[in-house]
Enzyme design. Structure first.
Site, PDB file in Angstrom:
ATOM      1  N   SER A   1      40.289  43.465  38.381  1.00 41.76           N
ATOM      2  CA  SER A   1      41.074  44.191  39.371  1.00 41.76           C
ATOM      3  C   SER A   1      42.560  43.870  39.194  1.00 41.76           C
ATOM      4  O   SER A   1      43.112  44.094  38.119  1.00 41.76           O
ATOM      5  CB  SER A   1      40.550  43.852  40.770  1.00 41.76           C
ATOM      6  OG  SER A   1      40.969  44.781  41.731  1.00 41.76           O
TER       7      SER A   1
ATOM      8  N   ASP B   1      32.143  52.219  41.459  1.00 43.98           N
ATOM      9  CA  ASP B   1      33.353  51.558  41.935  1.00 43.98           C
ATOM     10  C   ASP B   1      34.116  52.469  42.897  1.00 43.98           C
ATOM     11  O   ASP B   1      34.564  53.550  42.520  1.00 43.98           O
ATOM     12  CB  ASP B   1      34.238  51.192  40.741  1.00 43.98           C
ATOM     13  CG  ASP B   1      35.332  50.201  41.089  1.00 43.98           C
ATOM     14  OD1 ASP B   1      35.841  50.242  42.220  1.00 43.98           O
ATOM     15  OD2 ASP B   1      35.691  49.382  40.212  1.00 43.98           O
TER      16      ASP B   1
ATOM     17  N   HIS C   1      32.590  47.567  42.394  1.00 46.33           N
ATOM     18  CA  HIS C   1      33.835  47.031  41.837  1.00 46.33           C
ATOM     19  C   HIS C   1      33.673  45.655  41.197  1.00 46.33           C
ATOM     20  O   HIS C   1      34.574  45.208  40.491  1.00 46.33           O
ATOM     21  CB  HIS C   1      34.880  46.964  42.958  1.00 46.33           C
ATOM     22  CG  HIS C   1      36.258  46.647  42.502  1.00 46.33           C
ATOM     23  ND1 HIS C   1      36.924  47.372  41.532  1.00 46.33           N
ATOM     24  CD2 HIS C   1      37.127  45.663  42.887  1.00 46.33           C
ATOM     25  CE1 HIS C   1      38.127  46.866  41.341  1.00 46.33           C
ATOM     26  NE2 HIS C   1      38.274  45.831  42.145  1.00 46.33           N
TER      27      HIS C   1
END
Length: 250
Positions: free
Chosen positions: A71, A202, A230
């Site tokens: 991320s 996601d 995610h």
């Protein structure tokens, strides 16, 4: 031949402990480093730029490391690879997008694969008023779309940044980095091999962003997890560890 060190960079609002489900599946004897992002877990805050956050991690990186970023940590990893290539031999990017926020069709560079700008602005405003509730809401989004949603949610909540040890202003700056960063124009400068890992479900960074990224990076391949959100390294840690080990072995 010695294997390179593996550096794991966590995402926004969490701490290095988020990797605890993955690390038991990594090869024995592998040197693994899990530094905290600036302002997370008691580490000093840095300026509100991706470059400042990346440079803050340089003392934690040996030369020729394999850097795995998730991320926001993935954006930091990309920046490290571009500006400090002697530090980064290979990359693993999990749930990473070059641009977190959509850009409208009439923009100079449209981008449809992200969260609406109003949604991200709402997160930033909400965090300023109620950091703890905003962190929990962000975690809930990260678990969406995963067949093992409860497992992922429990792991993420256990790894939430301790606000008593963090600098809220630094965490807020991290959200603004996600809102403002558009890394598409710099992708050609990343010459290292890249393994992308992405969940098809996601809800924060759509799979289409990773598919686009795989076509634009000079040397990249994409592993897709169909039943993941995610954080595939939490719902499928053993599978992710196999992919990471392949990268480490080169």
């Amino acid at each position: 031949m010695n294997r390179p060190d593996l550096v794991l960079l966590h995402g926004w609002g969490l701490g290095p402990q988020v990797w605890s489900a993955l690390t038991p599946y990594l090869p024995a004897g592998l040197r693994v480093r899990t530094p905290a992002l600036p302002g997370h877990g008691g580490t000093p805050a840095r300026g509100p730029t991706l470059e400042a956050w990346s440079d803050a991690l340089l003392p934690e990186l040996p030369d020729d490391a394999v850097v795995c970023g998730w991320s926001l940590g993935g954006l930091v990893a990309l920046d490290l690879a571009r500006r400090h290539p002697h530090k980064v031999a290979r990359l693993v990017l999990i749930g990473t997008s070059p641009c977190f926020v959509t850009r409208p069709e009439n923009a100079a560079a449209p981008w449809p694969y992200g969260l609406a700008a109003s949604t991200v602005t709402g997160f930033i405003d909400d965090f300023a008023h109620d950091p703890a509730a905003t962190l929990r809401r962000f975690v809930a989004l990260q678990a969406l779309g995963d067949a093992r949603r409860r497992t992922v949610s429990n792991a993420l909540n256990a790894a939430l940044a301790n606000l008593e040890q963090c600098r809220p202003a630094a965490l807020g700056a991290g959200l603004e980095l996600l809102a403002d960063t558009d890394w598409r124009a710099a992708l050609d400068d990343v010459r290292q091999p890249v393994q992308l890992i992405h969940g098809a479900g996601d809800a924060l960074m759509p799979l289409a962003a990773a598919e686009w990224l795989a076509t634009r990076l000079p040397d990249a391949r994409l592993a897709r997890f169909d039943d993941c959100g995610h954080a595939p390294f939490l719902s499928h840690p053993e599978d992710c560890a196999v992919l990471i080990e392949d990268v480490v072995r080169g």
